[in-house]
Design a protein around this motif. Sequence first.
Motif, mmCIF file in Angstrom:
data_model
loop_
_atom_site.group_PDB
_atom_site.id
_atom_site.type_symbol
_atom_site.label_atom_id
_atom_site.label_comp_id
_atom_site.label_asym_id
_atom_site.label_seq_id
_atom_site.Cartn_x
_atom_site.Cartn_y
_atom_site.Cartn_z
ATOM 1 N N UNK A 240 0.815 -1.217 0.000
ATOM 2 C CA UNK A 240 0.000 0.000 0.000
ATOM 3 C C UNK A 240 0.852 1.272 0.000
ATOM 4 N N UNK A 241 2.170 1.129 0.202
ATOM 5 C CA UNK A 241 3.078 2.278 0.173
ATOM 6 C C UNK A 241 3.852 2.379 -1.137
ATOM 7 N N UNK A 242 3.656 1.414 -2.018
ATOM 8 C CA UNK A 242 4.403 1.397 -3.278
ATOM 9 C C UNK A 242 3.977 2.515 -4.221
ATOM 10 N N UNK A 243 4.957 3.199 -4.767
ATOM 11 C CA UNK A 243 4.749 4.167 -5.844
ATOM 12 C C UNK A 243 5.778 3.827 -6.919
ATOM 13 N N UNK A 244 5.320 3.405 -8.072
ATOM 14 C CA UNK A 244 6.232 2.967 -9.122
ATOM 15 C C UNK A 244 6.884 4.148 -9.855
ATOM 16 N N UNK A 245 8.059 3.883 -10.387
ATOM 17 C CA UNK A 245 8.771 4.871 -11.183
ATOM 18 C C UNK A 245 10.111 5.198 -10.547
ATOM 19 N N UNK A 246 10.687 6.305 -10.969
ATOM 20 C CA UNK A 246 11.918 6.814 -10.374
ATOM 21 C C UNK A 246 11.736 8.324 -10.245
ATOM 22 N N UNK A 247 12.094 8.872 -9.093
ATOM 23 C CA UNK A 247 11.684 10.240 -8.775
ATOM 24 C C UNK A 247 12.218 11.307 -9.730
ATOM 25 N N UNK A 248 13.225 10.989 -10.518
ATOM 26 C CA UNK A 248 13.772 11.960 -11.463
ATOM 27 C C UNK A 248 12.992 12.025 -12.772
ATOM 28 N N UNK A 249 12.115 11.043 -13.011
ATOM 29 C CA UNK A 249 11.384 10.996 -14.283
ATOM 30 C C UNK A 249 9.938 10.556 -14.041
ATOM 31 N N UNK A 250 9.211 11.359 -13.302
ATOM 32 C CA UNK A 250 7.839 10.990 -12.954
ATOM 33 C C UNK A 250 6.794 11.605 -13.882
ATOM 34 N N UNK A 251 7.204 12.479 -14.785
ATOM 35 C CA UNK A 251 6.248 13.105 -15.703
ATOM 36 C C UNK A 251 5.968 12.176 -16.888
ATOM 37 N N UNK A 252 4.701 12.034 -17.298
ATOM 38 C CA UNK A 252 4.331 11.139 -18.405
ATOM 39 C C UNK A 252 5.098 11.412 -19.693
ATOM 40 N N UNK A 253 5.376 12.688 -19.983
ATOM 41 C CA UNK A 253 6.103 12.995 -21.220
ATOM 42 C C UNK A 253 7.543 12.499 -21.175
ATOM 43 N N UNK A 254 8.024 12.161 -19.980
ATOM 44 C CA UNK A 254 9.382 11.633 -19.839
ATOM 45 C C UNK A 254 9.402 10.120 -19.772
ATOM 46 N N UNK A 255 8.392 9.525 -19.128
ATOM 47 C CA UNK A 255 8.435 8.079 -18.894
ATOM 48 C C UNK A 255 7.477 7.272 -19.760
ATOM 49 N N UNK A 256 6.647 7.961 -20.546
ATOM 50 C CA UNK A 256 5.661 7.238 -21.341
ATOM 51 C C UNK A 256 5.707 7.626 -22.815
ATOM 52 N N UNK A 257 6.858 8.143 -23.244
ATOM 53 C CA UNK A 257 7.086 8.487 -24.643
ATOM 54 C C UNK A 257 8.349 7.769 -25.113
ATOM 55 N N UNK A 258 8.214 6.890 -26.088
ATOM 56 C CA UNK A 258 9.331 6.069 -26.537
ATOM 57 C C UNK A 258 10.510 6.920 -26.996
ATOM 58 N N UNK A 259 10.241 7.981 -27.722
ATOM 59 C CA UNK A 259 11.322 8.835 -28.236
ATOM 60 C C UNK A 259 12.172 9.381 -27.095
ATOM 61 N N UNK A 260 11.521 9.808 -26.022
ATOM 62 C CA UNK A 260 12.275 10.347 -24.885
ATOM 63 C C UNK A 260 13.010 9.249 -24.139
ATOM 64 N N UNK A 261 12.403 8.084 -24.015
ATOM 65 C CA UNK A 261 13.051 6.973 -23.319
ATOM 66 C C UNK A 261 14.378 6.609 -23.985
ATOM 67 N N UNK A 262 14.397 6.627 -25.304
ATOM 68 C CA UNK A 262 15.622 6.301 -26.033
ATOM 69 C C UNK A 262 16.691 7.375 -25.853
ATOM 70 N N UNK A 263 16.248 8.603 -25.541
ATOM 71 C CA UNK A 263 17.183 9.719 -25.373
ATOM 72 C C UNK A 263 17.725 9.850 -23.951
#
Length: 275
Positions: A240-263
């Motif tokens: 119940x305390x889990x929050x997925x991701x990494x705190x440096x890249x929590x914005x959708x445009x950073x973590x949910x866009x393939x082009x940005x992930x590759x960069x």
Amino acid sequence: MNEVIAYFSTIPSSHRSLILVGGITFFWIVENTFPLFQMQYKKWHHAGINFFLTLTTIIINFLLAFILIKTAYWATENHFGILQWLPEIPILLYTLIGLLLLDLIGAYLPHYIQHKIKFLWRFHIVHHTDTWIDTTTANRHHPGESVIRFVFTTLGVLIVGTPMWMVFLYQTLSVIATQFNHANISLPNKLDIFLSYFIVSPNMHKVHHHYVVPYTDSNYGNIFSVWDRLFGTFTTLSKDKLIYGVDTHMMPEENNKLKNLLKIPFQKSRSIKNS
């Protein structure tokens, strides 16, 4: 056991592909039926990104496979490596030792190192940016990380002195294990805890995907949980305390866009925070 050795000595590529696709399909169905979290996300869009990165991993491993095969062949032919130096022991024990050592050198060790060396973390962070952990996350690796992982796998094969049939067996178990422990499935808590004494269970690995350290820097195991327990990197956290991701890249445009992930590996690095 002789039948297992014979099968994995000549396992067709089609069978290995079927195991990969079949595993994802199976756990996809299970996690939709017994979800750990009811996540509100575009599942097919999310899966599309992860499937693309999975495909790049498959291509890289296919192109470099000859190196792995030659390494395994050289080690066995020249009696080099830990397994080659062991006295004659029962085949089951021989196999277990080999799988444990491959898991240590080819999976736990590089995973740990990728979290400690900033240059390697730049590539591995792509895996951690996923804010919706499900079975498709298992092979969400930047192509650069796929190469890094391959290097360590080859090193593991050389040091352990692994015959090729055991390499194929290990890779098969690894695929199934990672799909299982990333899957968004809800196991009875007591069962999950019991499994975590032997293998990396779903709840155990989900802690590794919590968005801040020290949880991000824990539970590095791939198949077996023994290495985390032995080296003091095992930890727990209530789901119940889990929050997925990494705190440096929590914005959708950073973590949910393939082009940005590759960069991401080539962007300015960011410091992660402590919880």
